[in-house]
Each structure stands twice: as structure tokens, then as C-alpha cells.
Design a protein around this motif. Structure first.
Motif, PDB file in Angstrom:
ATOM      1  N   ILE A 128       0.955  -1.145  -0.018  1.00 53.30           N
ATOM      2  CA  ILE A 128      -0.040   0.013   0.011  1.00 53.30           C
ATOM      3  C   ILE A 128       0.863   1.453  -0.029  1.00 53.30           C
ATOM      4  CG2 ILE A 128      -1.635   1.356   1.532  1.00 53.30           C
ATOM      5  CD1 ILE A 128      -3.154  -1.195   2.084  1.00 53.30           C
ATOM      6  N   PRO A 129       1.786   1.549   1.007  1.00 55.97           N
ATOM      7  CA  PRO A 129       2.655   2.594   0.740  1.00 55.97           C
ATOM      8  C   PRO A 129       3.281   3.005  -0.586  1.00 55.97           C
ATOM      9  CG  PRO A 129       3.173   1.348   2.939  1.00 55.97           C
ATOM     10  CD  PRO A 129       2.434   0.566   2.016  1.00 55.97           C
ATOM     11  N   ILE A 130       3.792   1.676  -1.201  1.00 50.46           N
ATOM     12  CA  ILE A 130       4.288   2.085  -2.548  1.00 50.46           C
ATOM     13  C   ILE A 130       3.160   2.382  -3.467  1.00 50.46           C
ATOM     14  CG2 ILE A 130       5.326   0.771  -4.625  1.00 50.46           C
ATOM     15  CD1 ILE A 130       6.447  -1.176  -2.411  1.00 50.46           C
ATOM     16  N   LEU A 131       2.100   1.873  -3.396  1.00 56.32           N
ATOM     17  CA  LEU A 131       1.007   2.326  -4.265  1.00 56.32           C
ATOM     18  C   LEU A 131       0.741   3.929  -3.861  1.00 56.32           C
ATOM     19  CD1 LEU A 131      -1.295  -0.778  -4.305  1.00 56.32           C
ATOM     20  CD2 LEU A 131       0.135   0.056  -6.066  1.00 56.32           C
ATOM     21  N   TYR A 132       0.755   4.321  -2.775  1.00 55.70           N
ATOM     22  CA  TYR A 132       0.556   5.659  -2.367  1.00 55.70           C
ATOM     23  C   TYR A 132       1.578   6.717  -3.015  1.00 55.70           C
ATOM     24  CZ  TYR A 132      -3.530   5.760   0.655  1.00 55.70           C
ATOM     25  OH  TYR A 132      -4.709   5.730   1.272  1.00 55.70           O
ATOM     26  N   ILE A 133       3.007   6.218  -2.861  1.00 58.17           N
ATOM     27  CA  ILE A 133       3.744   6.876  -3.415  1.00 58.17           C
ATOM     28  C   ILE A 133       3.833   7.225  -5.081  1.00 58.17           C
ATOM     29  CG2 ILE A 133       6.448   6.907  -4.098  1.00 58.17           C
ATOM     30  CD1 ILE A 133       6.943   5.430  -1.349  1.00 58.17           C
ATOM     31  N   VAL A 134       3.430   6.179  -5.653  1.00 53.73           N
ATOM     32  CA  VAL A 134       3.260   6.100  -7.121  1.00 53.73           C
ATOM     33  C   VAL A 134       1.858   7.087  -7.457  1.00 53.73           C
ATOM     34  CG1 VAL A 134       2.699   5.040  -9.565  1.00 53.73           C
ATOM     35  CG2 VAL A 134       4.410   4.093  -7.473  1.00 53.73           C
ATOM     36  N   SER A 135       1.116   6.916  -6.639  1.00 54.68           N
ATOM     37  CA  SER A 135      -0.177   7.752  -7.122  1.00 54.68           C
ATOM     38  C   SER A 135       0.021   9.003  -6.655  1.00 54.68           C
ATOM     39  CB  SER A 135      -1.352   7.164  -6.204  1.00 54.68           C
ATOM     40  OG  SER A 135      -2.478   7.964  -5.956  1.00 54.68           O
ATOM     41  N   ILE A 136       0.740   9.462  -5.667  1.00 48.15           N
ATOM     42  CA  ILE A 136       0.616  10.822  -5.226  1.00 48.15           C
ATOM     43  C   ILE A 136       1.802  11.426  -6.048  1.00 48.15           C
ATOM     44  CG2 ILE A 136       1.832  12.378  -3.442  1.00 48.15           C
ATOM     45  CD1 ILE A 136       1.119  10.441  -1.405  1.00 48.15           C
ATOM     46  N   SER A 137       2.733  10.838  -6.820  1.00 48.36           N
ATOM     47  CA  SER A 137       3.733  11.309  -7.703  1.00 48.36           C
ATOM     48  C   SER A 137       2.769  11.661  -9.148  1.00 48.36           C
ATOM     49  CB  SER A 137       4.796  10.382  -8.227  1.00 48.36           C
ATOM     50  OG  SER A 137       4.374   9.158  -8.916  1.00 48.36           O
ATOM     51  N   LEU A 138       1.554  11.049  -9.348  1.00 48.29           N
ATOM     52  CA  LEU A 138       0.709  11.633 -10.518  1.00 48.29           C
ATOM     53  C   LEU A 138      -0.124  12.122 -10.288  1.00 48.29           C
ATOM     54  CD1 LEU A 138       0.778   7.747 -11.911  1.00 48.29           C
ATOM     55  CD2 LEU A 138       2.334   9.618 -12.751  1.00 48.29           C
ATOM     56  N   THR A 139      -0.200  12.976  -8.991  1.00 45.50           N
ATOM     57  CA  THR A 139      -1.174  13.768  -8.572  1.00 45.50           C
ATOM     58  C   THR A 139      -0.871  15.114  -8.473  1.00 45.50           C
ATOM     59  OG1 THR A 139      -2.358  11.934  -7.266  1.00 45.50           O
ATOM     60  CG2 THR A 139      -3.080  14.038  -7.027  1.00 45.50           C
ATOM     61  N   SER A 140      -1.866  16.105  -9.072  1.00 45.37           N
ATOM     62  CA  SER A 140      -1.407  17.584  -8.979  1.00 45.37           C
ATOM     63  C   SER A 140      -1.342  18.111  -7.537  1.00 45.37           C
ATOM     64  CB  SER A 140      -2.195  18.534  -9.946  1.00 45.37           C
ATOM     65  OG  SER A 140      -3.485  18.297  -9.372  1.00 45.37           O
ATOM     66  N   GLU A 141      -0.498  19.155  -7.365  1.00 42.36           N
ATOM     67  CA  GLU A 141      -0.403  19.642  -6.010  1.00 42.36           C
ATOM     68  C   GLU A 141      -1.848  20.243  -5.547  1.00 42.36           C
ATOM     69  OE1 GLU A 141       2.346  19.055  -5.056  1.00 42.36           O
ATOM     70  OE2 GLU A 141       2.035  19.902  -2.757  1.00 42.36           O
ATOM     71  N   ARG A 142      -2.761  20.596  -6.323  1.00 46.98           N
ATOM     72  CA  ARG A 142      -4.110  21.225  -6.210  1.00 46.98           C
ATOM     73  C   ARG A 142      -4.772  20.328  -5.526  1.00 46.98           C
ATOM     74  NH1 ARG A 142      -6.663  25.719  -7.785  1.00 46.98           N
ATOM     75  NH2 ARG A 142      -4.946  26.360  -9.164  1.00 46.98           N
ATOM     76  N   ASP A 143      -4.781  18.960  -6.279  1.00 49.06           N
ATOM     77  CA  ASP A 143      -5.922  17.822  -6.074  1.00 49.06           C
ATOM     78  C   ASP A 143      -5.062  17.034  -4.689  1.00 49.06           C
ATOM     79  OD1 ASP A 143      -7.307  18.105  -8.181  1.00 49.06           O
ATOM     80  OD2 ASP A 143      -6.526  16.258  -9.261  1.00 49.06           O
ATOM     81  N   ILE A 144      -3.899  17.241  -4.429  1.00 47.75           N
ATOM     82  CA  ILE A 144      -3.327  16.663  -3.003  1.00 47.75           C
ATOM     83  C   ILE A 144      -3.930  17.597  -2.054  1.00 47.75           C
ATOM     84  CG2 ILE A 144      -1.487  16.472  -1.831  1.00 47.75           C
ATOM     85  CD1 ILE A 144       0.115  15.713  -4.076  1.00 47.75           C
ATOM     86  N   ILE A 145      -3.841  19.070  -1.901  1.00 49.19           N
ATOM     87  CA  ILE A 145      -4.531  19.925  -1.216  1.00 49.19           C
ATOM     88  C   ILE A 145      -6.115  19.868  -0.949  1.00 49.19           C
ATOM     89  CG2 ILE A 145      -4.739  22.444  -0.535  1.00 49.19           C
ATOM     90  CD1 ILE A 145      -2.208  22.902  -2.005  1.00 49.19           C
TER      91      ILE A 145
END
Length: 293
Positions: free
Chosen positions: A26-43
Motif C-alpha cells: 500500500i505505501p508503494i502504491l500511495y507513493i506512485v499515486s501521489i507522484s501522478l497527482t497535481s498539487e492542487r488535488d493533494i491539497i
């Protein structure tokens, strides 16, 4: 009845390990997913396993200067491959002499190696030695030589090499083999599991290191990947702080979290590919070496 209980135990054990594997995945999937997410969506939406809107802006930022990344990749690969082979060769020779019971000074040598495991020269004397006396600053050797001999790896190899019967060495000597020939033709082939395990640990040490570059490297052309990513991240943090204090600059447009995760993917990717090939040797080498310390 006994067979049914045995099968049930196997299912339970398999289920437990499947759950543990998923938890590690799961943490690896989160890392890959976050790397493909825009900063606006993360916020706005937080961290998600599947990104709401896929973007590669973080990777575009990292590869803004692709030749620099490719050059740093080459430097890291050279340091890792050459440093691992050199370190493994020297460490194995030292461990072999320590494991030989017919070597008169094996206890003294073992004590000296073990002593350096507890006490080292310290940061300042090491820096003065490398910069002022060896003149290695801004050379590739400053990234290789400090990790050439690691006392812990030598002791680990010694534990494995001690399990090789001395009778094999004596038989080779009777057949006319020299000490060097015995080492390369008898000892090295029998030590493959330990060499693979320790080699992988050394490989991780060289690949993940950025500390030596911070101390000894100023030239961009010999800057390894990890230190280059560290500097990129430092620059982004500086820009974010400046943007936050400026009027009219949207912080959401500057990638920070996604950039961190993208750099994790770029830096850890080769090791994730390499590790499965050495996994079976790694487990065997570690466990056999732990029998006799």
C-alpha cells in the motif's frame, strides 16, 4: 482429520502473509499515486491510492534538464557497480584472513575490525584526511573509497567463511593450489550466497548515499542522482517559501509533495527491480552468516 487441520493451518498462514504483503504494498502504491497527482488535488482531496486527475507535472519538473538526470544516473550506476565490486572484493579478502584459524594474527585482526565498528575517526578528521591529505575533493574516488571497507559487512562475511571446512583448503594445497588460487577457485564459488547478500547491502549503501556528495562534491558533472534530487527538492522548498510570502503567486501550482514522491520513484526504481534477483541469496546469506559470528 490431521490432513484437514494441516490444510487449514496452511490457508491461515497464507492469508496472514497475503494481508502483510498488501500492507507493505500500500505505501508503494500511495507513493506512485501521489507522484501522478497535481498539487492542487493533494491539497483539496488528500492522499489517494488512485489519483483523481492523473498528471506528470512532477516528472516534467524533475526531467526539466534531462541530460543532467541522465548524467547523474550514469554517475550513480558507475559508483554503485564499481564501488560494490571493489568493496566486496576487499571485504571478502579481509574476512577470509580473519576466518582462517591457522592465521597467526586472526584474533588481532578481528579485534581491530571490531573496534572500528564501535569507534571511528569522526567527521572532522575524516574530512581533513580526504580533502587535505588524499586530495580527493571533487573526484569520483571521494564517493567510492570511504565505503570500501565496512566492519559490519566484514564480520558478516567472516561468519559465513568460517563455515567452510579447513580440510578443503588443505586438500587444495596438497593438489598444488596456491593461497590465491584457493581463494578464487574454492572459497569464492562456495561463498556465493554470502557474497550476494553482502553485495546487495553494499549496493544499497552506494546507491542511496548523498552524504558524501554533500561533503566532497561541488562539480555538477560528477554529482550522483541522490544528491541531485536532494538539491532539486531544496530548490523547490525555497521557491515554495518565496511564493507563499509573495502576493499573487499561487502555491498550489508549485509541485512539492508530488515532486517528493516522483523523486522516490526515480531513485528507488532500479533497486526495486534489482532486489528480487538477489532475494533467495540474500535470505540464505544472512541466515548462514548469523550461525557463527
Amino acid at each position: 482429520m490431521h490432513s484437514k487441520n494441516s490444510n487449514l493451518n496452511k490457508y491461515i498462514i497464507n492469508a496472514i502473509f497475503i494481508v502483510i504483503s498488501i500492507l507493505f504494498l500500500i505505501p508503494i502504491l500511495y507513493i506512485v499515486s501521489i507522484s501522478l497527482t497535481s498539487e492542487r488535488d493533494i491539497i483539496e482531496y488528500g492522499y489517494k491510492i488512485l489519483p483523481t486527475n492523473v498528471t506528470i507535472n512532477a516528472y516534467k519538473y524533475v526531467f526539466n534538464n534531462p541530460w543532467q538526470i541522465i548524467n547523474s544516473y550514469g554517475i550513480s550506476i558507475f559508483i554503485t557497480v564499481f564501488g560494490t565490486l571493489l568493496s566486496l572484493f576487499l571485504s571478502t579478502m579481509l574476512a577470509y584472513t580473519m576466518s582462517r584459524k591457522d592465521y597467526r594474527y586472526n584474533k588481532i585482526t578481528s579485534f581491530v575490525v571490531f573496534f572500528t565498528l564501535l569507534f571511528n575517526g569522526g567527521l572532522v578528521p575524516t574530512y581533513i584526511l580526504i580533502v587535505n591529505y588524499l586530495h580527493l575533493k571533487n573526484t569520483i574516488w571521494a564517493l567510492i573509497l570511504p565505503y570500501t571497507i565496512n566492519a559490519w559487512y566484514v564480520i558478516l562475511l567472516k561468519g559465513f567463511l568460517s563455515t567452510i571446512p579447513l580440510a578443503l583448503v588443505e586438500a587444495a594445497r596438497i593438489d598444488g593450489a596456491s593461497e590465491v588460487g584457493t581463494f578464487f577457485k574454492i572459497v569464492i564459488p562456495l561463498s556465493k550466497p554470502a557474497l550476494a547478500a553482502v553485495g546487495l547491502l553494499i549496493c544499497f549503501t552506494y546507491w542511496n548515499d548523498w552524504w558524501l556528495s554533500l561533503l566532497y562534491i561541488d562539480k555538477t558533472k560528477i554529482m550522483p542522482l541522490q544528491y541531485l534530487l536532494y538539491r532539486i527538492m531544496a530548490n523547490v522548498d525555497f521557491l515554495s517559501r518565496q511564493a507563499a510570502s509573495s502576493i499573487g503567486v499561487n502555491v498550489k501550482e508549485i509541485p512539492t509533495e508530488s515532486l517528493r514522491m516522483a523523486m522516490c520513484v526515480i531513485a528507488a526504481g532500479p533497486m526495486l527491480i534489482l532486489f528480487p534477483f538477489f532475494q533467495r541469496y540474500f535470505v540464505k546469506g544472512i541466515t548462514v552468516g548469523s550461525v557463527k559470528g
